[in-house]
Every structure is written in structure tokens, then in C-alpha cells.
Design a protein around this motif. Structure first.
Motif, mmCIF file in Angstrom:
data_model
loop_
_atom_site.group_PDB
_atom_site.id
_atom_site.type_symbol
_atom_site.label_atom_id
_atom_site.label_comp_id
_atom_site.label_asym_id
_atom_site.label_seq_id
_atom_site.Cartn_x
_atom_site.Cartn_y
_atom_site.Cartn_z
ATOM 1 N N LEU A 1 -7.883 -38.801 8.254
ATOM 2 C CA LEU A 1 -9.319 -38.800 7.995
ATOM 3 C C LEU A 1 -9.689 -39.637 6.777
ATOM 4 N N ASP A 2 -10.915 -40.094 6.765
ATOM 5 C CA ASP A 2 -11.504 -40.819 5.637
ATOM 6 C C ASP A 2 -12.737 -40.058 5.158
ATOM 7 N N PRO A 3 -13.220 -40.372 3.950
ATOM 8 C CA PRO A 3 -14.479 -39.767 3.510
ATOM 9 C C PRO A 3 -15.601 -40.111 4.494
ATOM 10 N N PRO A 4 -16.580 -39.225 4.680
ATOM 11 C CA PRO A 4 -16.756 -37.952 3.960
ATOM 12 C C PRO A 4 -15.987 -36.770 4.570
ATOM 13 N N GLU A 5 -15.446 -36.949 5.799
ATOM 14 C CA GLU A 5 -14.724 -35.838 6.428
ATOM 15 C C GLU A 5 -13.521 -35.420 5.582
ATOM 16 N N HIS A 6 -12.780 -36.400 5.086
ATOM 17 C CA HIS A 6 -11.603 -36.103 4.268
ATOM 18 C C HIS A 6 -12.007 -35.358 2.996
ATOM 19 N N THR A 7 -13.083 -35.786 2.361
ATOM 20 C CA THR A 7 -13.539 -35.157 1.117
ATOM 21 C C THR A 7 -13.847 -33.686 1.330
ATOM 22 N N ARG A 8 -14.594 -33.379 2.391
ATOM 23 C CA ARG A 8 -14.950 -31.987 2.685
ATOM 24 C C ARG A 8 -13.719 -31.150 2.981
ATOM 25 N N LEU A 9 -12.839 -31.667 3.817
ATOM 26 C CA LEU A 9 -11.666 -30.902 4.223
ATOM 27 C C LEU A 9 -10.719 -30.674 3.054
ATOM 28 N N ARG A 10 -10.465 -31.714 2.259
ATOM 29 C CA ARG A 10 -9.536 -31.553 1.139
ATOM 30 C C ARG A 10 -10.097 -30.585 0.108
ATOM 31 N N ARG A 11 -11.399 -30.627 -0.134
ATOM 32 C CA ARG A 11 -12.014 -29.716 -1.099
ATOM 33 C C ARG A 11 -11.816 -28.269 -0.680
ATOM 34 N N LEU A 12 -11.979 -28.003 0.605
ATOM 35 C CA LEU A 12 -11.806 -26.639 1.093
ATOM 36 C C LEU A 12 -10.343 -26.217 1.092
ATOM 37 N N VAL A 13 -9.467 -27.118 1.521
ATOM 38 C CA VAL A 13 -8.036 -26.789 1.576
ATOM 39 C C VAL A 13 -7.485 -26.526 0.181
ATOM 40 N N THR A 14 -7.950 -27.291 -0.805
ATOM 41 C CA THR A 14 -7.449 -27.133 -2.173
ATOM 42 C C THR A 14 -7.710 -25.733 -2.703
ATOM 43 N N GLN A 15 -8.776 -25.079 -2.237
ATOM 44 C CA GLN A 15 -9.072 -23.720 -2.684
ATOM 45 C C GLN A 15 -7.952 -22.746 -2.325
ATOM 46 N N ALA A 16 -7.300 -22.987 -1.196
ATOM 47 C CA ALA A 16 -6.237 -22.082 -0.744
ATOM 48 C C ALA A 16 -4.864 -22.535 -1.211
ATOM 49 N N PHE A 17 -4.701 -23.856 -1.403
ATOM 50 C CA PHE A 17 -3.394 -24.408 -1.769
ATOM 51 C C PHE A 17 -3.317 -24.482 -3.297
ATOM 52 N N THR A 18 -3.232 -23.329 -3.932
ATOM 53 C CA THR A 18 -3.351 -23.252 -5.383
ATOM 54 C C THR A 18 -1.991 -23.224 -6.079
ATOM 55 N N ALA A 19 -2.003 -23.588 -7.366
ATOM 56 C CA ALA A 19 -0.783 -23.527 -8.174
ATOM 57 C C ALA A 19 -0.281 -22.090 -8.276
ATOM 58 N N ARG A 20 -1.208 -21.151 -8.320
ATOM 59 C CA ARG A 20 -0.818 -19.744 -8.398
ATOM 60 C C ARG A 20 -0.059 -19.316 -7.154
ATOM 61 N N ARG A 21 -0.533 -19.744 -5.984
ATOM 62 C CA ARG A 21 0.146 -19.390 -4.739
ATOM 63 C C ARG A 21 1.555 -19.965 -4.705
ATOM 64 N N LEU A 22 1.704 -21.234 -5.162
ATOM 65 C CA LEU A 22 3.013 -21.874 -5.154
ATOM 66 C C LEU A 22 3.943 -21.224 -6.163
#
Length: 402
Positions: A94-115
Motif C-alpha cells: 500500500l501507499d499513502p493515504p491507505e498505508h498511513t491510515r493502516l500503519r497508524r492503527l497497527v502501531t497502536q497494537a504493535f507496541t514496545a510494551r507488548r514486545l
């Protein structure tokens, strides 16, 4: 086949010597024709090998991940995606803006704390795998350690139930190995169906794993769709699992061949720096996934026509003498900052921290338990996968020294 243009490389140039030692071929290309048209199994592409050009290309918005961006605006909406769903919904497609929206949402779950919470579990998994290795015969480090460790970690991260992991591992093996197209399509569909069912289950019964985190992620009322969550899980499996397994295998090969570098595994203070240098030296992925020129442009002084595919060689860039001093030498004391093993720009690998964590634990546990570990045969006896994306032996027999 038509005659190649002067200086071009066809698939005939990728002989056994390339699969065994791609860095020699890439170094020659970087020195003599750093931007050159080549032919891979997927078709012709422009191979870019200099560090400055690769790093710039990784962040260049004119190099799109979705080939439809090369079409006139009026044709894009009706054009089919280059990949079937759910792969067409992956971040890497994907490219922006689809990539921007998806990565922003995914980053919320893929956290340093979880890792970080995974560390003790990864350490236990590594120790359990090593404890089960036979000490009186050669052991294939690929099949017995490098592949199953990241596979178990991905299952833990995503939240795949224990009873389902055998099927999950089978589907992933088919997707990662060089299997016939019908088998790949069948495994992909089965995996997507399974993950779709797991997403539906976690919507009704959430847990602490990543799938539930992706379901819960939202911003301004936006959430990830089921197909986007499935695509993210498949991307983690295919990219995170495969490249981590390759990186662990090649790191062990490198350390067995270099006793001075191997000494860096013995101290917790030196392991992170050693892993960073190994990332530069044995880049998990030799070449980034395809990009497509959305307009006529130049890379390194070479004209690239609109619509052409471009392959940015991160492996070649990480051994560019214009960026790294004596780049062909594995140097644990080096500061390899700026390497592009995980890419650069908006598509920089989301799982970079997880790969580092797994590699640090895997190497430390292996050499702590088996300090006399050695290869069971000469490097020349190994056979290598015929992949333009990763450089990896199919098997790596070792003697544990116990």
C-alpha cells in the motif's frame, strides 16, 4: 528472448555462484553498473545497489508499492490489484493515504510494551528447543532451531492456540518454501480462512494477544477491517518469520567462521551491538520488495521509465564502501548506524524490534548452552535457496560439541 541491452543482466547471470555468494555479484554490480536492468523470475526490474541510491529510493514517494499508482488517474479505480486479497491489503502493498491510515492503527497494537513482555517467553522457547536437540549426531540448525523459534514466537504474538499450531506451521512452510503455484494458492487461502475465523473468535472473546489488540485499535472512529487484520497477521508470518529464521541461521554461520566476533555473544553488554553489525553484514532480506515508478525519473544518473519496476538491494547497500569502511569485514566494534536492513522511510519494517530481540536471545542461548558448537561440514557442501529476496542455506548441519 530478445537480446539484452548493453550492461544488462538476464536471469542467465544468476548462476550457482550467485545463490552461493550473492554479495560478490552485488558488489560487481555496485561497482560497474549500480543501476541496471535485470530479469528475475517475476520479470524485468531495475536493480539498485549503491547505498545512497537505495536509501533515497526507499523514501522516494515516486516509487510506489501498488503498481496501480503508475496508471492514469481515470484508470486506477477499475484496475485490479497486483496481488490477490488479503495480500493486496498488506502494509507492504500500500501507499499513502491507505498505508498511513493502516500503519497508524497497527502501531497502536504493535507496541514496545507488548514486545518486551515476550522476552521471558522467547527465552523459554529457545531453551526448550535447545534442550531437545540430540548431542550425539549432526543437527540441522535450520529445521530444529532457526525456523521453529520464530514460528513459535509469531504464534504467541498473534495468539494462535496451541492445538492449531501444527496446521499453522504447515501453511507457513508452504508459503515460505519454493512450492508449486497451486500449492501456494491453496495454503494462502487456507491460512487466510483460518485467520479470518480466529479474528471472528477474538471479536467475541478477546485475549491479550496481537489479534485482539488489532481489533481494539481505533482512531477517530476508524478501525481495522477483518481483511486488514488478516493481512497484517499474514505479513507478520511471511516477513517476520522467514527473515528472522534466515537471519539467525546466517548469523550463526558468520560467528562460527569468525572466533573474534563470536566472543561478542558471551557478554550481555556486547550482544546488541553484535546483532546490529550482523544485521548490516548478513541483511535478513537482500532486496526490498518491488516498487514501481509513477513517473519518468532518474536513479543514480540512470533514466527509469514510468511504470518500470525497481528493486532496491538493501544487502548491496549495507556493504557499500562509500558508506561503511571495509564493509566486507564483520566488525563487532563498528557503529553500523544507518544500515538499511529494515528499510527506511514510511515502509521501514514494523517488526524490527522483534527481530532484534529474537536474534539476541537465540544467539545468546545457543552459544551459552553449546560453547563448542561447530559446523558439521565445509561451507562448500551447503545448498542454497534460489531466492532473490533472501540468501539462506536449505539446511545447516552442526555438531553441538556435547
Amino acid at each position: 528472448m530478445s537480446e539484452p541491452t548493453p550492461g544488462a543482466v538476464t536471469e542467465a547471470a544468476f548462476l550457482e555462484s550467485y545463490w552461493r555468494d550473492p554479495h560478490a555479484t552485488l558488489a560487481h554490480a555496485r561497482e560497474h553498473a549500480p543501476v541496471r536492468e535485470v530479469t528475475f523470475e517475476t520479470g524485468p526490474t531495475w536493480l539498485v545497489t549503491r547505498y545512497a541510491d537505495v536509501r533515497a529510493g526507499l523514501a522516494d514517494p515516486r516509487l510506489a508499492k501498488d503498481w496501480r499508482a503508475t496508471l492514469p488517474a481515470e484508470e486506477r479505480a477499475s484496475a485490479p490489484p497486483g496481488l490477490p486479497a488479503p495480500m493486496s491489503h498488506m502494509l507492504t502493498s500500500l501507499d499513502p493515504p491507505e498505508h498511513t491510515r493502516l500503519r497508524r492503527l497497527v502501531t497502536q497494537a504493535f507496541t514496545a510494551r507488548r514486545l518486551a513482555a515476550l522476552r521471558p517467553r522467547i527465552e523459554t522457547l529457545a531453551d526448550d528447543l535447545l534442550a531437545g536437540l540430540p548431542g550425539d549426531e549432526p543437527v540441522d540448525l535450520v529445521a530444529r532451531y532457526a525456523i521453529p523459534l520464530p514460528m513459535e514466537v509469531i504464534c504467541e504474538l498473534i495468539g494462535v492456540p496451541e492445538l492449531d499450531r501444527e496446521d499453522f506451521a504447515h501453511w507457513s512452510t508452504v508459503l515460505i518454501d519454493e512450492c508449486p503455484e497451486p500449492e501456494l494458492a491453496r495454503a494462502s487461502a487456507q491460512l487466510a480462512d483460518y485467520l479470518g475465523g480466529l479474528v471472528a473468535l477474538r471479536r467475541d472473546d478477546p485475549d491479550d494477544a496481537l489479534l485482539s489488540g488489532l481489533i481494539a485499535a481505533s482512531e477517530d472512529g476508524e478501525r481495522l477491517s477483518d481483511i486488514e487484520i488478516v493481512a497484517m497477521a499474514m505479513l507478520l508470518l511471511m516477513a517476520g518469520h522467514e527473515t528472522t529464521a534466515v537471519f539467525i541461521t546466517n548469523s550463526v554461520r558468520a560467528l562460527l567462521a569468525d572466533p573474534a566476533a563470536r566472543a561478542g555473544v558471551t557478554s550481555p553488554d556486547t550482544v546488541p551491538g553484535l546483532v546490529e553489525e550482523l544485521l548490516r553484514w548478513v541483511s535478513p532480506a537482500l532486496n526490498a520488495s518491488l516498487r514501481f515508478a509513477t513517473e519518468d525519473l532518474e536513479i543514480g544518473g540512470t533514466a527509469i521509465p514510468r511504470g518500470a519496476s525497481v528493486t532496491l538491494s538493501t544487502g548491496a547497500a549495507n556493504r557499500d564502501p562509500d558508506r561503511f569502511s571495509d564493509p566486507a569485514r564483520l566488525d563487532p566494534g563498528r557503529d553500523p548506524a544507518g544500515h538499511v536492513a529494515f528499510g527506511h522511510g514510511i515502509h521501514r519494517c514494523l517488526g524490527a524490534a522483534l527481530v532484534r530481540l529474537e536474534a539476541e536471545i537465540a544467539l545468546t542461548a545457543l552459544f551459552r548452552r553449546f560453547p563448542d558448537l561447530r559446523a558439521a561440514g565445509p561451507d562448500e557442501a551447503l545448498t542454497f535457496r534460489r531466492s532473490v529476496h533472501v540468501h539462506a542455506p536449505r539446511t545447516f548441519p552442526v555438531l553441538l560439541g556435547v
